[in-house]
Motif scaffolding. Structure first.
Motif, PDB file in Angstrom:
ATOM      1  N   VAL A 212       2.730   8.336   5.983  1.00 52.27           N
ATOM      2  CA  VAL A 212       2.564   7.923   7.524  1.00 52.27           C
ATOM      3  C   VAL A 212       1.261   8.291   7.949  1.00 52.27           C
ATOM      4  O   VAL A 212       0.912   7.462   8.924  1.00 52.27           O
ATOM      5  N   ARG A 213       0.742   9.440   7.731  1.00 55.26           N
ATOM      6  CA  ARG A 213      -0.630   9.632   8.168  1.00 55.26           C
ATOM      7  C   ARG A 213      -1.669   8.893   7.893  1.00 55.26           C
ATOM      8  O   ARG A 213      -2.563   8.213   8.459  1.00 55.26           O
ATOM      9  N   GLU A 214      -1.484   8.457   6.630  1.00 56.10           N
ATOM     10  CA  GLU A 214      -2.323   7.523   5.881  1.00 56.10           C
ATOM     11  C   GLU A 214      -2.507   6.052   6.431  1.00 56.10           C
ATOM     12  O   GLU A 214      -3.274   5.530   6.761  1.00 56.10           O
ATOM     13  N   LEU A 215      -1.391   5.460   6.723  1.00 53.72           N
ATOM     14  CA  LEU A 215      -1.147   4.161   7.229  1.00 53.72           C
ATOM     15  C   LEU A 215      -0.965   3.977   8.514  1.00 53.72           C
ATOM     16  O   LEU A 215      -1.004   2.956   9.179  1.00 53.72           O
ATOM     17  N   SER A 216      -0.655   4.874   9.191  1.00 55.11           N
ATOM     18  CA  SER A 216      -0.162   4.935  10.722  1.00 55.11           C
ATOM     19  C   SER A 216       0.863   3.971  11.174  1.00 55.11           C
ATOM     20  O   SER A 216       0.886   2.991  11.671  1.00 55.11           O
ATOM     21  N   VAL A 217       1.852   4.110  10.082  1.00 54.18           N
ATOM     22  CA  VAL A 217       3.018   3.263   9.980  1.00 54.18           C
ATOM     23  C   VAL A 217       4.267   4.416  10.403  1.00 54.18           C
ATOM     24  O   VAL A 217       4.246   5.579   9.908  1.00 54.18           O
ATOM     25  N   SER A 218       5.400   3.619  11.096  1.00 49.39           N
ATOM     26  CA  SER A 218       6.381   4.594  11.305  1.00 49.39           C
ATOM     27  C   SER A 218       7.244   5.197   9.974  1.00 49.39           C
ATOM     28  O   SER A 218       7.201   4.491   8.876  1.00 49.39           O
ATOM     29  N   LYS A 219       7.873   6.307  10.073  1.00 42.66           N
ATOM     30  CA  LYS A 219       8.483   6.953   8.857  1.00 42.66           C
ATOM     31  C   LYS A 219       9.516   6.126   8.570  1.00 42.66           C
ATOM     32  O   LYS A 219       9.835   6.354   7.202  1.00 42.66           O
ATOM     33  N   ALA A 220      10.233   5.597   9.324  1.00 45.53           N
ATOM     34  CA  ALA A 220      11.426   4.867   9.007  1.00 45.53           C
ATOM     35  C   ALA A 220      11.169   3.433   8.055  1.00 45.53           C
ATOM     36  O   ALA A 220      11.725   3.411   7.247  1.00 45.53           O
ATOM     37  N   SER A 221      10.083   3.024   8.397  1.00 47.43           N
ATOM     38  CA  SER A 221       9.571   1.703   7.677  1.00 47.43           C
ATOM     39  C   SER A 221       8.985   2.191   6.381  1.00 47.43           C
ATOM     40  O   SER A 221       9.434   1.636   5.433  1.00 47.43           O
ATOM     41  N   ILE A 222       8.205   3.447   6.379  1.00 48.23           N
ATOM     42  CA  ILE A 222       7.750   3.720   5.006  1.00 48.23           C
ATOM     43  C   ILE A 222       9.150   4.259   4.223  1.00 48.23           C
ATOM     44  O   ILE A 222       9.273   3.722   2.753  1.00 48.23           O
TER      45      ILE A 222
ATOM     46  N   HIS B 220       0.925  -1.261  -0.117  1.00 47.47           N
ATOM     47  CA  HIS B 220      -0.049   0.031  -0.058  1.00 47.47           C
ATOM     48  C   HIS B 220       0.894   1.158  -0.075  1.00 47.47           C
ATOM     49  O   HIS B 220       0.606   2.405  -0.873  1.00 47.47           O
ATOM     50  N   ALA B 221       1.737   1.115   0.847  1.00 50.78           N
ATOM     51  CA  ALA B 221       2.849   2.337   0.774  1.00 50.78           C
ATOM     52  C   ALA B 221       3.727   2.688  -0.482  1.00 50.78           C
ATOM     53  O   ALA B 221       3.758   3.816  -0.838  1.00 50.78           O
ATOM     54  N   ARG B 222       3.906   1.700  -1.076  1.00 45.80           N
ATOM     55  CA  ARG B 222       4.728   1.823  -2.443  1.00 45.80           C
ATOM     56  C   ARG B 222       3.752   2.385  -3.497  1.00 45.80           C
ATOM     57  O   ARG B 222       3.995   3.026  -4.223  1.00 45.80           O
ATOM     58  N   LEU B 223       2.373   1.887  -3.463  1.00 45.80           N
ATOM     59  CA  LEU B 223       1.070   2.142  -4.395  1.00 45.80           C
ATOM     60  C   LEU B 223       1.248   3.689  -4.250  1.00 45.80           C
ATOM     61  O   LEU B 223       1.037   4.748  -4.787  1.00 45.80           O
ATOM     62  N   LEU B 224       1.140   4.153  -2.969  1.00 40.07           N
ATOM     63  CA  LEU B 224       0.810   5.679  -2.477  1.00 40.07           C
ATOM     64  C   LEU B 224       1.976   6.387  -2.899  1.00 40.07           C
ATOM     65  O   LEU B 224       1.827   7.673  -3.693  1.00 40.07           O
ATOM     66  N   ARG B 225       3.229   6.108  -2.739  1.00 40.29           N
ATOM     67  CA  ARG B 225       4.443   6.637  -3.177  1.00 40.29           C
ATOM     68  C   ARG B 225       4.550   6.852  -4.921  1.00 40.29           C
ATOM     69  O   ARG B 225       4.635   8.025  -5.372  1.00 40.29           O
ATOM     70  N   LYS B 226       4.190   5.834  -5.444  1.00 37.84           N
ATOM     71  CA  LYS B 226       3.993   6.038  -7.032  1.00 37.84           C
ATOM     72  C   LYS B 226       3.043   7.013  -7.484  1.00 37.84           C
ATOM     73  O   LYS B 226       3.345   7.588  -8.502  1.00 37.84           O
ATOM     74  N   LYS B 227       1.769   7.175  -6.589  1.00 39.27           N
ATOM     75  CA  LYS B 227       1.209   8.293  -7.118  1.00 39.27           C
ATOM     76  C   LYS B 227       1.480   9.532  -6.653  1.00 39.27           C
ATOM     77  O   LYS B 227       0.885  10.525  -6.813  1.00 39.27           O
ATOM     78  N   GLY B 228       2.766   9.776  -5.987  1.00 34.39           N
ATOM     79  CA  GLY B 228       3.367  11.024  -5.589  1.00 34.39           C
ATOM     80  C   GLY B 228       3.168  11.504  -4.217  1.00 34.39           C
ATOM     81  O   GLY B 228       3.396  12.775  -4.073  1.00 34.39           O
ATOM     82  N   MET B 229       2.816  10.642  -3.323  1.00 35.37           N
ATOM     83  CA  MET B 229       2.520  11.232  -1.915  1.00 35.37           C
ATOM     84  C   MET B 229       3.778  11.393  -1.172  1.00 35.37           C
ATOM     85  O   MET B 229       4.686  10.354  -1.523  1.00 35.37           O
ATOM     86  N   SER B 230       3.902  12.219  -0.338  1.00 37.12           N
ATOM     87  CA  SER B 230       5.230  12.554   0.397  1.00 37.12           C
ATOM     88  C   SER B 230       5.029  11.467   1.412  1.00 37.12           C
ATOM     89  O   SER B 230       4.026  10.787   2.076  1.00 37.12           O
TER      90      SER B 230
END
Length: 231
Positions: free
Chosen positions: A30-40, A15-25
């Motif tokens: 992090v806000r969308e998935l509630s996962v640590s920024k280090a993991s993202i 999910h994170a990779r998909l959002l990143r490919k869409k151009g999200m910061s």
């Protein structure tokens, strides 16, 4: 029969990779998935953004930063203006005479004190400055000895009663040995809401009928002097 347990980390990563490919910061993900920024950051580090996506993220970041900066400056400027008015008002009161202490203490008791038990004077508040003021009122106006005071803490059941007792003992100067048993009220509201009073409220007791009736007389006189004359 095999129990299927989904790999949540794998799903979050995809999910994170998909959002990143869409151009999200990263912060947006992090806000969308509630996962640590280090993991993202680790999951999407190989994804290349287009120049347009980079510019959009950069512009959005500057915009958010500038908005927050303006908000903080606005709050600080408002606080400064308020402080100027407060400090100017303080200059209007240079001292507190014994008569003024009597009047202010009586007015505070009028608003916050007990009116029903004729055998004792009692006043309750959550503001430590009100408690300090009323202790001075009883000491200086009535010459109440320290051993005659009693204290009573009202707090919430999930809070630390001993900590509250120590706090109010320090504020009032009344030893904990002269406190009635602390009342811990069951908290129906959320803990966060109840924590707006981390030490609960404190009640001063002076078991003296004469003091109670004297304050009652002063209150009645203030009422007579302050009431509007009938036309």
């Amino acid at each position: 029969y095999v129990l299927y347990i989904p790999d949540m980390k794998k799903e979050e990563k995809e999910h994170a990779r998909l959002l990143r490919k869409k151009g999200m910061s990263l912060n947006e993900i992090v806000r969308e998935l509630s996962v640590s920024k280090a993991s993202i950051s680790l999951w999407v580090r190989d994804i290349e953004l287009s120049e347009q996506q980079k510019n959009k993220i950069s512009a959005h970041g500057r915009s958010v930063e500038s908005i927050e900066k303006r908000r903080v400056n606005r709050i600080n400027n408002t606080l400064k203006r308020h402080r100027i008015i407060i400090d100017a008002a303080k200059e209007n009161i240079s001292s507190l005479s014994k008569q003024e202490l009597l009047l202010v203490g009586t007015a505070l008791y009028w608003g916050e004190g007990g009116k029903t038990n004729k055998g004792m004077a009692r006043i309750s508040n959550s503001d430590p400055e009100v408690i300090r003021f009323m202790m001075r009122f009883f000491h200086e106006i009535f010459d109440v000895p320290s051993k005659k005071f009693r204290g009573h803490v009202h707090t919430f059941s999930h809070l630390n009663a001993e900590k509250a007792e120590l706090y109010w003992s320090k504020v009032s100067g009344i030893p904990r040995g002269q406190f009635y048993k602390t009342y811990s009220k069951p908290s129906i509201a959320s803990k966060g809401k109840s924590d707006s009073l981390p030490y609960g409220t404190f009640q001063i007791y002076v078991c003296d009928t004469t003091i109670f009736l004297t304050i009652k007389g002063w209150i009645e006189r203030l009422s007579e002097l302050g009431g509007l004359k009938s036309v």
